[in-house]
Design an enzyme around this catalytic site. Sequence first.
Site, PDB file in Angstrom:
ATOM      1  N   GLY A  71      -4.304  -4.058   2.867  1.00 38.10           N
ATOM      2  CA  GLY A  71      -4.260  -5.348   3.544  1.00 38.10           C
ATOM      3  C   GLY A  71      -3.389  -5.305   4.802  1.00 38.10           C
ATOM      4  O   GLY A  71      -3.725  -5.898   5.828  1.00 38.10           O
ATOM      5  N   THR A  72      -2.279  -4.595   4.714  1.00 35.51           N
ATOM      6  CA  THR A  72      -1.343  -4.548   5.840  1.00 35.51           C
ATOM      7  C   THR A  72      -2.017  -3.945   7.077  1.00 35.51           C
ATOM      8  O   THR A  72      -1.923  -4.500   8.177  1.00 35.51           O
ATOM      9  CB  THR A  72      -0.103  -3.712   5.458  1.00 35.51           C
ATOM     10  OG1 THR A  72       0.527  -4.345   4.338  1.00 35.51           O
ATOM     11  CG2 THR A  72       0.874  -3.613   6.612  1.00 35.51           C
ATOM     12  N   ASN A 151       0.068 -16.073  -0.941  1.00 37.16           N
ATOM     13  CA  ASN A 151       0.517 -15.252  -2.059  1.00 37.16           C
ATOM     14  C   ASN A 151       1.662 -15.869  -2.852  1.00 37.16           C
ATOM     15  O   ASN A 151       1.850 -15.562  -4.012  1.00 37.16           O
ATOM     16  CB  ASN A 151       0.923 -13.856  -1.561  1.00 37.16           C
ATOM     17  CG  ASN A 151       1.765 -13.904  -0.311  1.00 37.16           C
ATOM     18  OD1 ASN A 151       1.373 -14.468   0.707  1.00 37.16           O
ATOM     19  ND2 ASN A 151       2.948 -13.316  -0.368  1.00 37.16           N
ATOM     20  N   GLN A 179      -5.414 -12.378  -0.964  1.00 34.63           N
ATOM     21  CA  GLN A 179      -5.251 -13.068  -2.255  1.00 34.63           C
ATOM     22  C   GLN A 179      -6.500 -13.849  -2.663  1.00 34.63           C
ATOM     23  O   GLN A 179      -6.475 -14.555  -3.673  1.00 34.63           O
ATOM     24  CB  GLN A 179      -4.045 -14.016  -2.207  1.00 34.63           C
ATOM     25  CG  GLN A 179      -2.701 -13.315  -2.102  1.00 34.63           C
ATOM     26  CD  GLN A 179      -2.297 -12.538  -3.358  1.00 34.63           C
ATOM     27  OE1 GLN A 179      -2.892 -12.692  -4.427  1.00 34.63           O
ATOM     28  NE2 GLN A 179      -1.288 -11.705  -3.225  1.00 34.63           N
ATOM     29  N   SER A 199      -7.702  -6.401   0.215  1.00 31.20           N
ATOM     30  CA  SER A 199      -6.961  -5.266  -0.329  1.00 31.20           C
ATOM     31  C   SER A 199      -7.422  -4.998  -1.751  1.00 31.20           C
ATOM     32  O   SER A 199      -7.777  -5.929  -2.478  1.00 31.20           O
ATOM     33  CB  SER A 199      -5.466  -5.581  -0.306  1.00 31.20           C
ATOM     34  OG  SER A 199      -4.740  -4.550  -0.937  1.00 31.20           O
ATOM     35  N   ALA A 200      -7.412  -3.737  -2.163  1.00 29.74           N
ATOM     36  CA  ALA A 200      -7.920  -3.384  -3.489  1.00 29.74           C
ATOM     37  C   ALA A 200      -6.928  -3.685  -4.607  1.00 29.74           C
ATOM     38  O   ALA A 200      -7.305  -4.169  -5.667  1.00 29.74           O
ATOM     39  CB  ALA A 200      -8.295  -1.895  -3.521  1.00 29.74           C
ATOM     40  N   HIS A 201      -5.635  -3.423  -4.353  1.00 29.67           N
ATOM     41  CA  HIS A 201      -4.703  -3.448  -5.503  1.00 29.67           C
ATOM     42  C   HIS A 201      -4.327  -4.842  -5.977  1.00 29.67           C
ATOM     43  O   HIS A 201      -3.688  -4.986  -7.018  1.00 29.67           O
ATOM     44  CB  HIS A 201      -3.449  -2.611  -5.197  1.00 29.67           C
ATOM     45  CG  HIS A 201      -2.450  -3.243  -4.283  1.00 29.67           C
ATOM     46  ND1 HIS A 201      -1.312  -3.852  -4.745  1.00 29.67           N
ATOM     47  CD2 HIS A 201      -2.410  -3.355  -2.931  1.00 29.67           C
ATOM     48  CE1 HIS A 201      -0.603  -4.291  -3.710  1.00 29.67           C
ATOM     49  NE2 HIS A 201      -1.247  -4.009  -2.601  1.00 29.67           N
ATOM     50  N   THR A 237      -9.518  11.355   7.980  1.00 30.94           N
ATOM     51  CA  THR A 237     -10.434  11.708   6.892  1.00 30.94           C
ATOM     52  C   THR A 237     -10.356  10.636   5.808  1.00 30.94           C
ATOM     53  O   THR A 237      -9.274  10.192   5.431  1.00 30.94           O
ATOM     54  CB  THR A 237     -10.080  13.092   6.325  1.00 30.94           C
ATOM     55  OG1 THR A 237     -10.195  14.032   7.388  1.00 30.94           O
ATOM     56  CG2 THR A 237     -11.026  13.486   5.191  1.00 30.94           C
ATOM     57  N   CYS A 326       8.349  -8.919  -1.319  1.00 29.79           N
ATOM     58  CA  CYS A 326       8.901  -8.190  -0.181  1.00 29.79           C
ATOM     59  C   CYS A 326      10.326  -8.614   0.123  1.00 29.79           C
ATOM     60  O   CYS A 326      11.105  -7.843   0.638  1.00 29.79           O
ATOM     61  CB  CYS A 326       8.043  -8.415   1.061  1.00 29.79           C
ATOM     62  SG  CYS A 326       6.312  -8.150   0.766  1.00 29.79           S
TER      63      CYS A 326
HETATM   64  C1  LIG Z   1      -0.282  -7.959  -0.667  1.00 26.73           C
HETATM   65  C2  LIG Z   1      -0.661  -8.733   0.534  1.00 26.73           C
HETATM   66  C3  LIG Z   1      -0.868  -8.094   1.770  1.00 26.73           C
HETATM   67  C4  LIG Z   1      -0.638  -6.621   1.968  1.00 26.73           C
HETATM   68  O1  LIG Z   1      -1.656  -5.864   1.380  1.00 26.73           O
HETATM   69  P1  LIG Z   1      -1.380  -4.303   1.053  1.00 26.73           P
HETATM   70  O2  LIG Z   1      -2.688  -3.793   0.579  1.00 26.73           O
HETATM   71  O3  LIG Z   1      -0.314  -4.286  -0.010  1.00 26.73           O
HETATM   72  O4  LIG Z   1      -0.945  -3.661   2.315  1.00 26.73           O
HETATM   73  C5  LIG Z   1      -1.254  -8.869   2.838  1.00 26.73           C
HETATM   74  N1  LIG Z   1      -1.447 -10.187   2.705  1.00 26.73           N
HETATM   75  C6  LIG Z   1      -1.266 -10.831   1.536  1.00 26.73           C
HETATM   76  C7  LIG Z   1      -1.515 -12.294   1.462  1.00 26.73           C
HETATM   77  C8  LIG Z   1      -0.861 -10.131   0.411  1.00 26.73           C
HETATM   78  O5  LIG Z   1      -0.676 -10.771  -0.735  1.00 26.73           O
END
Ligand SMILES: *Cc1c(COP(=O)(O)O)cnc(C)c1O
Length: 385
Positions: A71-72, A151, A179, A199-201, A237, A326
Amino acid sequence: MRKTYLDNNATTPLHPKVLEAMLPFYKELYGNPSSIHHFGREVSGAIADARHKAADLLGCDVSELYFTSGGTEADNLAVIGTAFANSEKGKHVITSPIEHHAVLEACHFLEKQGYEVTYLPVDSKGFVDPDELKKAIRKDTTVVSIMHINNETGVVQDIPALAKIAKESGVYFHTDAVQSAGKVPINLKEFGVDMLSASAHKINGPKGTGLIYIKKGTRIQRLAHGGSHESGMRAGTENVAGMIGMVKALEISCEMMDSELEKYGRYSSKLWDGLNEKLSDIVLNGPADERRLKNTLNISFKGIESEAILLNLDMLGIGVASGSACSSGSTEPSHVMLAMGVKPEIARGSVRISFGKFTTDEDIEYTLEQLPPVIERLRKMSPVA
Ligand SMILES: *Cc1c(COP(=O)(O)O)cnc(C)c1O
């Protein structure tokens, strides 16, 4: 001790089916997708299939999706990439003060490069007013970045309405949907945004992978220079297993969406009502109605610092967050709470409880049993109570 994980907005456990989908790409399918021999072709074929699947799920063209390291990176690419690519038009960017640091720090970077950033106000529930956006747009504005679901509070912005205003003024619109993508329905054909980060995680996929939707025709500059990977948008890659895992996580999340949303609604009411029966002086930060994603409950316990609550719950096996992950470790109240006008002493007692796919009824019951006595004990010890 019972392990109760209620910090799913920070990250989520990898879904076993996601791991299963990823494993072949750490074992037999090791070719470089850029190679033209069959070792490479097998892998590039799998990536193409995954990209098609993701495009179907999100309602966009396959050529509009680019994988990132999360996401970042997607947020940085959207904000900085469009600001840089359109600087002849102007050097003004608009965002909100409740964004994730990935957007806020990208904006601070732009400020250091001579750009001007307007931070739109939010109301006490955390909403951006579309009229404020309309007023803030100038001739030299190039991009607006407003997150979909926050978030810390779960507040859901009216993205189609905000994006429409930007579009009417010929300004690019980006939304951080980290989110929300996979948690609530998103159809990019109707959403109206030019760019979207995921973002995947945060949806039971692997850490370090994400994607960005960039609408065809958007003027944007790449940030990572090198090979022509990701149609020249992002050199390097490919994180093949990560890409496969990202899309599998999105697929599973979309399949489970309706039942998950129903579950979150139930858990949110049960926990909030249960806590209110047992405790006084607690405040819900963010909206109580359907404009909040119910997987998130941000609660302030008057008279106590959230760190104390966190540590006490941790000893009972319960994992929750204070403010945003964070900024934990610091006693500064969260920037989101402050922007909403929450008094610093209330903001300091804010605890974020966030549910995920693996949250169970037992987790909620255990928390409802353990949390009230912790609060009562801390209030007795606290000099302000
Ligand atoms: C976690 C988060 C991110 C960052 O995503 P990462 O995959 O951890 O770099 C960005 N925006 C929001 C709203 C998030 O909750």
